[in-house]
Design a protein around this motif. Structure first.
Motif, mmCIF file in Angstrom:
data_model
loop_
_atom_site.group_PDB
_atom_site.id
_atom_site.type_symbol
_atom_site.label_atom_id
_atom_site.label_comp_id
_atom_site.label_asym_id
_atom_site.label_seq_id
_atom_site.Cartn_x
_atom_site.Cartn_y
_atom_site.Cartn_z
ATOM 1 N N GLU A 4 1.415 7.988 -4.531
ATOM 2 C CA GLU A 4 0.432 7.746 -5.271
ATOM 3 C C GLU A 4 0.646 8.352 -6.970
ATOM 4 O O GLU A 4 0.749 9.593 -6.951
ATOM 5 C CB GLU A 4 -0.680 8.449 -4.575
ATOM 6 C CG GLU A 4 -2.051 8.098 -5.497
ATOM 7 C CD GLU A 4 -3.199 9.018 -4.976
ATOM 8 O OE1 GLU A 4 -4.289 9.208 -5.531
ATOM 9 O OE2 GLU A 4 -3.001 9.981 -3.798
ATOM 10 N N GLU A 90 -2.111 3.447 -8.098
ATOM 11 C CA GLU A 90 -0.911 2.583 -7.648
ATOM 12 C C GLU A 90 -0.008 3.459 -6.470
ATOM 13 O O GLU A 90 0.086 4.650 -6.477
ATOM 14 C CB GLU A 90 -0.459 1.914 -8.639
ATOM 15 C CG GLU A 90 -1.099 0.864 -9.584
ATOM 16 C CD GLU A 90 -0.537 0.126 -10.426
ATOM 17 O OE1 GLU A 90 0.449 0.890 -11.209
ATOM 18 O OE2 GLU A 90 -0.804 -0.848 -10.775
ATOM 19 N N HIS A 91 0.406 2.647 -5.791
ATOM 20 C CA HIS A 91 1.296 3.308 -4.773
ATOM 21 C C HIS A 91 2.742 2.743 -4.678
ATOM 22 O O HIS A 91 2.931 1.777 -4.873
ATOM 23 C CB HIS A 91 0.887 3.030 -3.438
ATOM 24 C CG HIS A 91 -0.611 3.811 -3.096
ATOM 25 N ND1 HIS A 91 -1.677 2.872 -3.414
ATOM 26 C CD2 HIS A 91 -1.027 4.923 -2.622
ATOM 27 C CE1 HIS A 91 -2.711 3.491 -3.255
ATOM 28 N NE2 HIS A 91 -2.571 4.989 -2.753
ATOM 29 N N TYR A 92 3.711 3.630 -4.728
ATOM 30 C CA TYR A 92 5.360 3.474 -4.799
ATOM 31 C C TYR A 92 5.779 3.648 -3.428
ATOM 32 O O TYR A 92 5.494 4.886 -3.033
ATOM 33 C CB TYR A 92 5.861 4.056 -6.143
ATOM 34 C CG TYR A 92 5.122 3.530 -7.380
ATOM 35 C CD1 TYR A 92 5.699 2.503 -7.846
ATOM 36 C CD2 TYR A 92 3.914 3.772 -7.810
ATOM 37 C CE1 TYR A 92 5.008 2.014 -9.213
ATOM 38 C CE2 TYR A 92 3.357 3.479 -8.915
ATOM 39 C CZ TYR A 92 3.885 2.650 -9.674
ATOM 40 O OH TYR A 92 3.108 2.136 -10.633
ATOM 41 N N GLU A 93 6.861 2.889 -3.253
ATOM 42 C CA GLU A 93 7.741 3.345 -2.147
ATOM 43 C C GLU A 93 9.279 3.464 -2.749
ATOM 44 O O GLU A 93 9.562 2.980 -3.551
ATOM 45 C CB GLU A 93 7.922 2.319 -0.933
ATOM 46 C CG GLU A 93 8.188 0.956 -1.319
ATOM 47 C CD GLU A 93 7.946 0.016 -0.442
ATOM 48 O OE1 GLU A 93 7.759 0.276 0.918
ATOM 49 O OE2 GLU A 93 8.123 -1.269 -0.747
#
Length: 96
Positions: A4, A90-93
């Motif tokens: 996050e 925002e969310h990152y993988e």
């Protein structure tokens, strides 16, 4: 693991109060299911801008588990009145 990323702009002159209350608020996020770790970074160029980085096991651990919990209500009471404007989150993988 999901990262996050929240860009936090703090009302000018409230940085010290925000940093103090953030230290208290950390107990609430770190007690949440799926929480892994977090860090807060202060911008060098903009004295009232920070980035909050939180690692979660899953997206839902943040968006449902934490955000719909009593722990989030405590986090919100301590910190949300410092933001102007409200943060972009925002969310990152990780790509393999």
């Amino acid at each position: 693991m999901i990262l996050e990323v929240a860009v936090l702009e703090i009302i000018a002159g409230q940085q010290a109060n925000f940093e103090r209350d953030y230290k208290t608020a950390c107990q609430y996020i770190s007690a949440s299911k799926g929480y892994i770790t977090h860090s807060l970074r202060k911008c060098i160029e903009k004295d009232n801008q920070y980035i909050l980085l939180v690692e979660w096991e899953t997206l839902e651990d943040h968006t449902i588990g934490f955000k719909e919990s009593p722990l989030f209500k405590e986090w919100e009471k301590l910190l949300h009145h410092y933001y102007d404007p409200f943060p972009t989150v925002e969310h990152y993988e990780v790509l393999k």
